[in-house]
Design a protein around this motif. Structure first.
Motif, short mmCIF file in Angstrom:
data_model
loop_
_atom_site.label_atom_id
_atom_site.label_comp_id
_atom_site.label_asym_id
_atom_site.label_seq_id
_atom_site.Cartn_x
_atom_site.Cartn_y
_atom_site.Cartn_z
N PHE A 329 -5.66 15.94 -15.20
CA PHE A 329 -4.52 16.65 -15.74
C PHE A 329 -3.72 15.70 -16.62
O PHE A 329 -4.04 14.51 -16.74
CB PHE A 329 -3.65 17.24 -14.63
CG PHE A 329 -3.04 16.21 -13.71
CD1 PHE A 329 -1.74 15.77 -13.89
CD2 PHE A 329 -3.78 15.67 -12.67
CE1 PHE A 329 -1.18 14.82 -13.05
CE2 PHE A 329 -3.24 14.72 -11.82
CZ PHE A 329 -1.93 14.29 -12.01
N GLU A 330 -2.68 16.20 -17.23
CA GLU A 330 -1.92 15.40 -18.17
C GLU A 330 -0.42 15.51 -17.88
O GLU A 330 0.06 16.54 -17.40
CB GLU A 330 -2.33 15.81 -19.57
CG GLU A 330 -1.46 16.11 -20.57
CD GLU A 330 -2.05 16.53 -21.92
OE1 GLU A 330 -1.33 17.28 -22.58
OE2 GLU A 330 -3.16 16.11 -22.32
N VAL A 331 0.30 14.43 -18.16
CA VAL A 331 1.75 14.39 -18.00
C VAL A 331 2.36 14.33 -19.39
O VAL A 331 2.14 13.37 -20.13
CB VAL A 331 2.19 13.17 -17.17
CG1 VAL A 331 3.71 13.16 -17.02
CG2 VAL A 331 1.52 13.16 -15.81
N ASP A 332 3.13 15.37 -19.75
CA ASP A 332 3.82 15.40 -21.03
C ASP A 332 5.07 14.53 -20.90
O ASP A 332 6.00 14.86 -20.15
CB ASP A 332 4.20 16.84 -21.38
CG ASP A 332 4.88 16.96 -22.73
OD1 ASP A 332 5.19 15.90 -23.35
OD2 ASP A 332 5.12 18.09 -23.18
N LEU A 333 5.12 13.42 -21.63
CA LEU A 333 6.22 12.48 -21.48
C LEU A 333 7.53 13.03 -22.04
O LEU A 333 8.60 12.47 -21.78
CB LEU A 333 5.88 11.17 -22.18
CG LEU A 333 4.68 10.42 -21.58
CD1 LEU A 333 4.39 9.16 -22.39
CD2 LEU A 333 4.93 10.07 -20.13
N ASP A 334 7.47 14.11 -22.78
CA ASP A 334 8.69 14.73 -23.29
C ASP A 334 9.21 15.81 -22.36
O ASP A 334 10.28 16.38 -22.58
CB ASP A 334 8.44 15.35 -24.67
CG ASP A 334 8.18 14.27 -25.72
OD1 ASP A 334 8.88 13.24 -25.68
OD2 ASP A 334 7.28 14.47 -26.56
N ALA A 335 8.46 16.12 -21.32
CA ALA A 335 8.88 17.12 -20.34
C ALA A 335 9.57 16.44 -19.16
O ALA A 335 9.49 15.23 -18.99
CB ALA A 335 7.67 17.93 -19.86
N GLY A 336 10.24 17.22 -18.34
CA GLY A 336 10.96 16.64 -17.22
C GLY A 336 10.07 16.06 -16.16
O GLY A 336 10.34 15.01 -15.59
N SER A 337 8.97 16.73 -15.84
CA SER A 337 8.08 16.25 -14.79
C SER A 337 6.76 17.02 -14.86
O SER A 337 6.63 18.01 -15.57
CB SER A 337 8.70 16.44 -13.40
OG SER A 337 8.93 17.82 -13.13
N ALA A 338 5.78 16.52 -14.12
CA ALA A 338 4.48 17.21 -14.00
C ALA A 338 4.05 17.14 -12.55
O ALA A 338 4.36 16.17 -11.85
CB ALA A 338 3.44 16.54 -14.89
N ARG A 339 3.36 18.17 -12.09
CA ARG A 339 2.98 18.23 -10.68
C ARG A 339 1.48 18.43 -10.55
O ARG A 339 0.83 19.02 -11.41
CB ARG A 339 3.73 19.35 -9.96
CG ARG A 339 5.22 19.09 -9.78
CD ARG A 339 5.93 20.28 -9.14
NE ARG A 339 7.28 19.93 -8.74
CZ ARG A 339 8.34 19.97 -9.54
NH1 ARG A 339 8.19 20.34 -10.80
NH2 ARG A 339 9.53 19.65 -9.09
N ARG A 452 7.37 11.94 -12.70
CA ARG A 452 8.53 12.05 -13.59
C ARG A 452 8.54 10.88 -14.56
O ARG A 452 8.61 9.72 -14.15
CB ARG A 452 9.82 12.04 -12.76
CG ARG A 452 11.10 12.13 -13.60
CD ARG A 452 12.31 11.87 -12.73
NE ARG A 452 13.54 11.83 -13.50
CZ ARG A 452 14.61 11.14 -13.17
NH1 ARG A 452 14.61 10.40 -12.06
NH2 ARG A 452 15.69 11.15 -13.93
N PRO A 453 8.45 11.14 -15.88
CA PRO A 453 8.46 10.04 -16.86
C PRO A 453 9.79 9.30 -16.87
O PRO A 453 10.86 9.91 -16.78
CB PRO A 453 8.21 10.75 -18.19
CG PRO A 453 7.62 12.08 -17.82
CD PRO A 453 8.24 12.45 -16.51
N ILE A 454 9.71 7.97 -17.01
CA ILE A 454 10.89 7.12 -17.05
C ILE A 454 10.75 6.16 -18.23
O ILE A 454 9.68 5.58 -18.44
CB ILE A 454 11.03 6.29 -15.75
CG1 ILE A 454 11.17 7.20 -14.53
CG2 ILE A 454 12.21 5.32 -15.84
CD1 ILE A 454 12.46 7.99 -14.48
N GLY A 455 11.80 5.96 -19.02
CA GLY A 455 11.82 4.91 -20.03
C GLY A 455 11.22 5.31 -21.36
O GLY A 455 11.02 6.49 -21.67
N ASP A 456 10.91 4.28 -22.17
CA ASP A 456 10.45 4.49 -23.55
C ASP A 456 8.98 4.93 -23.59
O ASP A 456 8.17 4.52 -22.76
CB ASP A 456 10.58 3.19 -24.35
CG ASP A 456 12.03 2.74 -24.46
OD1 ASP A 456 12.91 3.60 -24.39
OD2 ASP A 456 12.25 1.52 -24.61
N HIS A 457 8.65 5.74 -24.60
CA HIS A 457 7.26 6.14 -24.82
C HIS A 457 7.10 6.56 -26.27
O HIS A 457 8.08 6.70 -27.00
CB HIS A 457 6.85 7.27 -23.87
CG HIS A 457 7.70 8.50 -24.00
ND1 HIS A 457 8.84 8.69 -23.26
CD2 HIS A 457 7.58 9.59 -24.80
CE1 HIS A 457 9.40 9.86 -23.60
NE2 HIS A 457 8.66 10.42 -24.52
#
Length: 472
Positions: A329-339, A452-457
């Protein structure tokens, strides 16, 4: 003569101490050397890793080292390996001696030693040291300790490191130096041969090492540029100091004795005269003896008195897979979170894999595997047991780890040494699993994991191949 590495905070508190001024002047001289000069700033950075496209100091038409020299001396950093600590100690030692030689040539003190940055001491210590924040000194001269690319909060003197970023408890309380890929990864990392981002990180490398790298950001976010930031060397001096603190705080904390670790792999460097030298781990286990001959001004136990001793040994090296996500699966770094959901098959009665209070394994580990990204990314906070409607930011009590994605772009490169297999993290979640049981999820058939994405990307999504649960 035993050289003493001092805290940067103690140095800055003493207006008569010019250690950092001499450090800046030496860097300024080293920056003038060409890329293929082993005593130059850029060559020394490339020993860790190098990417010509990311080189902001690129000079048109300049010479690269010969092919054999580049292969022998560049891209040598050890990560995800029990060589992480000894290799970086060798790297620091040769860097310090080269800087010292430059300091003496410029008329500075022969007692100069590399400082360290103890960011785990208190909240104030987390701030970027003052001498690294401004592009010029008070007299108007260039400050070569300043790097504009860092996260703005760092250079402005603001807070940019959280409690979890500078946490040292988990690492310093680990009993074993060497670990495994799917169980306890150890204080120093799993047993490997030469390893450049191919295996899970050891306790000290995961935190605070990786966390501080990505939170400083800029050059420090990517191993191919990290050593071009002068704070890199103070950060690693602190990691090296914590290795000594770990050994001193408990008599059972000892370095590996296996031949592979002690003398099975040789690493090449250049000394302060530019001569080629090679070293093995057994030569750097005691920094107070030759050839190293240095110590630190503070090697006291950095943990509170309530943390005396080690955590229980985390059992054998035999762990069993008990559940995994069914697909990548993928985590969108511009979204709040992914599960995602880790499926734990319902076991038969009396099965040792049953994750219940009645029949619990001694330890449960969550493994996040094949993490890749085409750009740069900072961190992912990981939570267990959130409901679909929960906002992760409101549930720090369910956060089980912070995955600092240091090296993700390099590890994702299909032309790289590991075919783009990505980063791998493994950490213990035994207590979190038991808390899930306390709220009634008795068989843990589905374990909800939230990222949950944190920091710069850079906007590229993070791909995760699999999330797994292992038990022993």
């Amino acid at each position: 003569m035993i050289r003493t590495r001092r805290s940067v905070h103690a140095i800055e508190a003493d207006p008569t101490d010019n250690t950092l001024v001499w450090y800046s002047r030496a860097i300024g001289e080293m920056k003038q050397r060409p890329l293929d000069d082993p005593l130059g700033w850029r060559f020394l950075g490339a020993v860790d890793a190098f990417d010509r496209a990311s080189d902001l100091y690129l000079i048109a038409g300049e010479s690269m080292p010969s092919g054999p020299d580049e292969r022998r001396f560049w891209h040598q950093c050890q990560h995800g390996s029990w060589f992480f600590l000894p290799w970086h100690r060798m790297y620091l030692f040769h860097f310090e001696r080269i800087v010292l030689s430059e300091v003496i040539r410029l008329g500075g003190p022969s007692t100069w030693a590399l400082p360290y940055w103890n960011y785990s001491q208190d909240v104030a210590s987390r701030l970027l040291p003052v001498a690294f924040r401004d592009p010029t000194f008070a007299d108007g001269s260039t400050n070569h300790l300043y790097v504009s690319q860092r996260t703005p909060a760092a250079n402005s003197g603001g807070q940019f490191l959280d409690d979890i970023d500078v946490d040292i408890e988990d690492a310093l309380r680990r009993k074993r130096f060497a670990g495994t890929d799917t169980g306890d990864t150890g204080f120093g990392g799993p047993r490997t041969g030469f390893s450049h981002f191919s295996r899970p990180f050891g306790g000290l490398e995961q935190s605070p090492h990786n966390n501080v790298h990505v939170q400083v950001s800029g050059f420090m976010l990517d191993p191919r540029t990290a050593a071009l930031d002068p704070i890199f060397w103070l950060h690693h001096a602190n990691i090296d100091r914590l290795w000594e603190a770990w050994k001193r705080r408990d008599a059972t904390h000892v370095d590996p004795t296996e031949t592979l670790w002690s003398r099975g792999v040789e690493f090449w460097f250049h000394d302060a005269s530019g001569h080629r030298v090679k070293m093995r781990s057994e030569e750097v286990t005691d920094p107070t003896v030759a050839p190293l001959e240095y110590t630190y001004d503070d090697l006291s136990d950095p943990l509170p008195e309530s943390f005396v001793g080690s955590l229980d040994d985390k059992g054998s090296d035999i762990v069993q897979l008990v559940g995994a996500t069914p697909e990548a699966f993928e985590v969108d770094l511009d979204a709040g979170s992914a599960r995602c959901v880790v499926r734990v098959p319902r076991p038969k009665a009396d099965s040792p894999e049953m994750l219940t209070v009645e029949n619990q394994p001694s330890h449960v580990y969550l493994s996040v595997e094949q993490i890749t990204c085409q750009g740069l990314a900072s961190s992912l906070d990981v939570y267990l047991g959130l409901s679909p409607d929960d906002n992760p930011a409101d549930h720090s009590d369910k956060r089980v780890a912070r995955l600092a994605l240091f090296g993700i772009r390099e590890a994702s490169n299909p032309a790289g040494p590991h075919g783009g297999s990505g980063l791998l993290f493994n950490f213990e979640v035994t207590d979190a699993i038991r808390r899930l049981d306390d709220v009634g999820d008795e068989d843990f058939k589905d374990v909800m994991v939230t990222f949950r994405p944190i920091g710069d990307h850079t906007g590229s999504p993070v791909h995760i191949g699999r999330v797994s649960l292992y038990a022993e």
